[in-house]
Design an enzyme around this catalytic site. Structure first.
Site, PDB file in Angstrom:
ATOM      1  N   ARG A   1       0.841  -1.252  -0.042  1.00  0.00           N
ATOM      2  CA  ARG A   1       0.020  -0.157  -0.082  1.00  0.00           C
ATOM      3  C   ARG A   1       0.851   1.158   0.046  1.00  0.00           C
ATOM      4  O   ARG A   1       0.251   2.325  -0.823  1.00  0.00           O
ATOM      5  CB  ARG A   1      -0.939  -0.040   1.196  1.00  0.00           C
ATOM      6  CG  ARG A   1      -1.846  -1.306   1.287  1.00  0.00           C
ATOM      7  CD  ARG A   1      -2.972  -0.835   0.264  1.00  0.00           C
ATOM      8  NE  ARG A   1      -4.162  -0.026   0.784  1.00  0.00           N
ATOM      9  CZ  ARG A   1      -5.075   0.240  -0.114  1.00  0.00           C
ATOM     10  NH1 ARG A   1      -5.197  -0.321  -1.249  1.00  0.00           N
ATOM     11  NH2 ARG A   1      -5.950   1.057   0.355  1.00  0.00           N
TER      12      ARG A   1
ATOM     13  N   ASP B   1       0.353  -0.906  10.330  1.00  0.00           N
ATOM     14  CA  ASP B   1      -1.093  -1.173  10.399  1.00  0.00           C
ATOM     15  C   ASP B   1      -1.533  -0.496  11.616  1.00  0.00           C
ATOM     16  O   ASP B   1      -1.199  -0.985  12.862  1.00  0.00           O
ATOM     17  CB  ASP B   1      -1.225  -2.678  10.667  1.00  0.00           C
ATOM     18  CG  ASP B   1      -2.550  -3.147  10.413  1.00  0.00           C
ATOM     19  OD1 ASP B   1      -3.352  -2.440  10.574  1.00  0.00           O
ATOM     20  OD2 ASP B   1      -2.623  -4.449  10.374  1.00  0.00           O
TER      21      ASP B   1
ATOM     22  N   TYR C   1     -19.225   3.205  14.412  1.00  0.00           N
ATOM     23  CA  TYR C   1     -18.612   4.036  13.448  1.00  0.00           C
ATOM     24  C   TYR C   1     -18.857   5.426  13.983  1.00  0.00           C
ATOM     25  O   TYR C   1     -17.956   6.388  13.913  1.00  0.00           O
ATOM     26  CB  TYR C   1     -18.797   4.003  11.891  1.00  0.00           C
ATOM     27  CG  TYR C   1     -18.221   4.933  11.094  1.00  0.00           C
ATOM     28  CD1 TYR C   1     -17.031   4.711  10.642  1.00  0.00           C
ATOM     29  CD2 TYR C   1     -19.148   5.884  10.648  1.00  0.00           C
ATOM     30  CE1 TYR C   1     -16.498   5.897   9.884  1.00  0.00           C
ATOM     31  CE2 TYR C   1     -18.416   6.725   9.801  1.00  0.00           C
ATOM     32  CZ  TYR C   1     -17.242   6.893   9.345  1.00  0.00           C
ATOM     33  OH  TYR C   1     -16.662   7.799   8.554  1.00  0.00           O
TER      34      TYR C   1
ATOM     35  N   LYS D   1     -16.139   8.389  15.463  1.00  0.00           N
ATOM     36  CA  LYS D   1     -15.917   9.809  14.743  1.00  0.00           C
ATOM     37  C   LYS D   1     -16.387  10.725  15.851  1.00  0.00           C
ATOM     38  O   LYS D   1     -15.671  11.886  15.517  1.00  0.00           O
ATOM     39  CB  LYS D   1     -17.247   9.948  13.434  1.00  0.00           C
ATOM     40  CG  LYS D   1     -16.527   8.813  12.217  1.00  0.00           C
ATOM     41  CD  LYS D   1     -15.368   9.325  11.663  1.00  0.00           C
ATOM     42  CE  LYS D   1     -14.041   8.761  12.179  1.00  0.00           C
ATOM     43  NZ  LYS D   1     -12.745   9.001  11.343  1.00  0.00           N
TER      44      LYS D   1
ATOM     45  N   VAL E   1     -18.863  11.333   0.264  1.00  0.00           N
ATOM     46  CA  VAL E   1     -18.059  11.312  -0.944  1.00  0.00           C
ATOM     47  C   VAL E   1     -17.813   9.775  -1.543  1.00  0.00           C
ATOM     48  O   VAL E   1     -17.705   8.867  -0.561  1.00  0.00           O
ATOM     49  CB  VAL E   1     -16.699  12.088  -0.885  1.00  0.00           C
ATOM     50  CG1 VAL E   1     -16.998  13.426  -0.661  1.00  0.00           C
ATOM     51  CG2 VAL E   1     -15.710  11.233   0.348  1.00  0.00           C
TER      52      VAL E   1
ATOM     53  N   THR F   1     -15.918   7.285  -1.917  1.00  0.00           N
ATOM     54  CA  THR F   1     -14.593   6.557  -1.543  1.00  0.00           C
ATOM     55  C   THR F   1     -14.993   5.047  -1.448  1.00  0.00           C
ATOM     56  O   THR F   1     -16.125   4.661  -1.392  1.00  0.00           O
ATOM     57  CB  THR F   1     -13.838   6.984  -0.444  1.00  0.00           C
ATOM     58  OG1 THR F   1     -14.686   6.909   0.681  1.00  0.00           O
ATOM     59  CG2 THR F   1     -13.546   8.356  -0.567  1.00  0.00           C
TER      60      THR F   1
END
Length: 255
Positions: free
Chosen positions: A37, A55, A152, A156, A183, A185
């Site tokens: 990556r 990671d 999640y 956030k 967006v 992604t």
């Protein structure tokens, strides 16, 4: 010219922000969770200064990233962009710690604590944080029935709590949070209606602009404008409970 480190910058918002900042003449250090990556990130963002690998779903991995960044030298800005989305199940790469919490909350906490203080810190949150209240006694979701959506959103909110806690504690650092919008992604999915480029503009603006708003601290932004965060984010007691829990889990103290 600013020296900027962006976590999770091998694709998505992180890569788009990196490209924008490189185009603006800044030196950008990229990040990938493994060697492949990181190579992808360097290939996709020509002109980047370097890439670090680690990671962020493990405490050791986050420490490794902090060590590598420290070897690069002091940075002007760190953008905490890496994240795991709400479609994830309850996966534990770090024993006892759901990956959503590990990557979205614990990693930015560890990196904030261990990387030499930059001039500016930028934490990427989500509009989903507005509708939740954190369970400070169960951030690792051992007492509740797992909900990826709620885990999640809670993570956030924790990012905003962390940004505001740092702004309050560190007078010499400008620390802000933002939401990029929905967006397209990998996290947002192909049906997202937001503009990917516009989604990263605020990150770059908070990182480098001399505008009065961008040079403020303890703020929450959407498309370069202040936006009211979840009111819980401003509660000092809740901020301190989050820092204490991250310290307990990671063994890393944020002074």
């Amino acid at each position: 010219m600013a020296q900027i480190f962006i976590t999770g910058s091998s694709d998505g918002l992180g890569l788009t922000a990196a490209r924008l900042l490189i185009e603006q003449g800044h030196e950008v250090v990229l990040h990938g969770r493994n060697d492949s990556r990181s190579r992808d990130a360097l290939a996709a963002a020509p002109g980047a200064r370097a890439a670090v690998t680690g990671d962020l779903s493990t405490i050791t991995g986050a420490r490794t990233v902090a060590d590598q960044v420290s070897k690069v030298g002091r940075l002007d800005v760190v953008i905490h962009n890496a994240g795991i989305g709400y479609r994830e199940g309850r996966v534990e790469t770090e024993p006892g710690v759901p990956s959503i919490f590990a990557v979205n909350v614990l990693a930015p906490y560890i990196l904030t604590a261990l990387i030499e203080r930059p001039d500016r810190l930028v934490y990427v949150s989500s509009g989903m944080h507005h509708g939740v209240r954190p369970r400070m006694d169960d951030l690792l979701w051992t007492k509740r029935v797992w909900s990826g959506f709620s885990a999640y959103a809670e993570s956030k909110l924790c990012d905003v709590l962390l940004a505001f806690a740092v702004a309050r504690r560190w007078d010499d650092v400008k620390s802000n949070a933002l939401e990029p919008g929905w967006v397209p992604t990998k996290m947002g999915g192909p049906s997202a209606t937001g503009d990917l480029h516009q989604g990263c503009v605020t990150q770059a603006w908070l990182a480098t602009s001399e505008d009065e708003l961008a040079r403020s601290t303890g703020g929450y932004f959407y498309h370069q404008r202040p936006r009211a965060p979840n009111p819980v984010a401003g509660d000092v007691s809740t901020q301190e409970k989050l820092l204490a829990e991250c310290h307990r889990i990671s063994g890393v103290l944020l002074d």
